[in-house]
Design a protein around this motif. Structure first.
Motif, PDB file in Angstrom:
ATOM      1  N   VAL A  49      40.600  38.306  38.628  1.00 34.69           N
ATOM      2  CA  VAL A  49      39.328  38.360  39.350  1.00 34.69           C
ATOM      3  C   VAL A  49      39.288  39.598  40.244  1.00 34.69           C
ATOM      4  O   VAL A  49      38.281  40.305  40.298  1.00 34.69           O
ATOM      5  CB  VAL A  49      39.089  37.063  40.158  1.00 34.69           C
ATOM      6  N   ASP A  50      40.400  39.872  40.930  1.00 30.40           N
ATOM      7  CA  ASP A  50      40.476  41.090  41.750  1.00 30.40           C
ATOM      8  C   ASP A  50      40.206  42.324  40.898  1.00 30.40           C
ATOM      9  O   ASP A  50      39.430  43.202  41.275  1.00 30.40           O
ATOM     10  CB  ASP A  50      41.857  41.237  42.397  1.00 30.40           C
ATOM     11  N   ASP A  51      40.863  42.382  39.749  1.00 30.20           N
ATOM     12  CA  ASP A  51      40.718  43.534  38.861  1.00 30.20           C
ATOM     13  C   ASP A  51      39.285  43.647  38.350  1.00 30.20           C
ATOM     14  O   ASP A  51      38.714  44.735  38.298  1.00 30.20           O
ATOM     15  CB  ASP A  51      41.702  43.397  37.696  1.00 30.20           C
ATOM     16  N   TYR A  52      38.701  42.516  37.991  1.00 25.22           N
ATOM     17  CA  TYR A  52      37.333  42.511  37.470  1.00 25.22           C
ATOM     18  C   TYR A  52      36.349  43.053  38.504  1.00 25.22           C
ATOM     19  O   TYR A  52      35.485  43.865  38.188  1.00 25.22           O
ATOM     20  CB  TYR A  52      36.941  41.093  37.059  1.00 25.22           C
ATOM     21  N   TYR A  53      36.492  42.601  39.751  1.00 23.70           N
ATOM     22  CA  TYR A  53      35.549  43.040  40.777  1.00 23.70           C
ATOM     23  C   TYR A  53      35.854  44.439  41.303  1.00 23.70           C
ATOM     24  O   TYR A  53      34.960  45.131  41.767  1.00 23.70           O
ATOM     25  CB  TYR A  53      35.484  42.040  41.936  1.00 23.70           C
TER      26      TYR A  53
END
Length: 200
Positions: A49-53
């Motif tokens: 999720v961190d990477d996606y955002y």
């Protein structure tokens, strides 16, 4: 889903399928994007999720931005005195156009995602880089990305910690800022989130 994504989905373990569903619920991304992001982040939901955002364009071509549109958007709010800065008046107009209350958590999320160094202002670099990271080149896209990011905070303790740290530094910058009004709400949300994680 493409045939490759369907094949991969069928080959996933139950835990991985659950992670895909949680990722989709958290980010509203499509399943192929969830598969790609999770697999590239060792099936760790928080990291994915961190990477996606932090790099949305990497996972979704629809999130690539038109830099000319971003520049035009910046120029429509920039200060007359300093063409490389959106001053407090411009920020208020931007928030008004986004239909965001200046003392809301969403306003704080915007400052966080743009990595604003000064309250009530955005530099050209902060604005352009931040909108690029968010995959937004219009007010509608920016409003949508901020809503997605805010929803994701309820699912992602890492993002919430980052926002907490940013807010602490941001609030210290000026004791009389409106951002301090959002601070108690943010702390309450953070505590509630941690309690819910401890109960699980």
């Amino acid at each position: 889903l493409t045939s490759g994504a369907i094949w991969l989905q069928n080959r996933l373990r139950r835990e991985q399928r659950e992670l895909v569903q949680r990722f989709v619920q958290c980010t509203e991304a499509q399943e192929p994007v969830a598969l790609q992001c999770l697999s590239q982040n060792a099936w760790r939901l928080d990291a994915a999720v961190d990477d996606y955002y932090s790099s949305p364009a990497k996972y979704d071509e629809r999130l690539s931005v038109d830099t000319r549109k971003v520049a035009a958007l910046f120029n429509s709010y920039r200060s007359q005195d300093d063409p490389d800065r959106i001053n407090p008046t411009g920020v208020c107009r931007l928030l008004d156009d986004l239909r965001i209350d200046p003392v809301s958590l969403t306003a704080l999320v915007l400052a966080w995602k743009l990595q604003a160094g000064v309250q009530g202002e955005f530099s050209r670099a902060e604005f352009v880089t931040g909108l690029g990271r968010l995959g937004a080149d219009s007010l509608d896209k920016l409003r949508s990305r901020l809503a997605q990011t805010e929803r994701a905070l309820a699912q992602d303790v890492g993002q919430l910690r980052d926002l907490h740290a940013f807010t602490f530094d941001f609030a210290r910058e000026s004791r009389d800022s409106k951002v301090l009004r959002a601070w108690p709400s943010l702390i309450d949300d953070f505590v509630d989130f941690l309690k819910s994680k401890l109960i699980e």
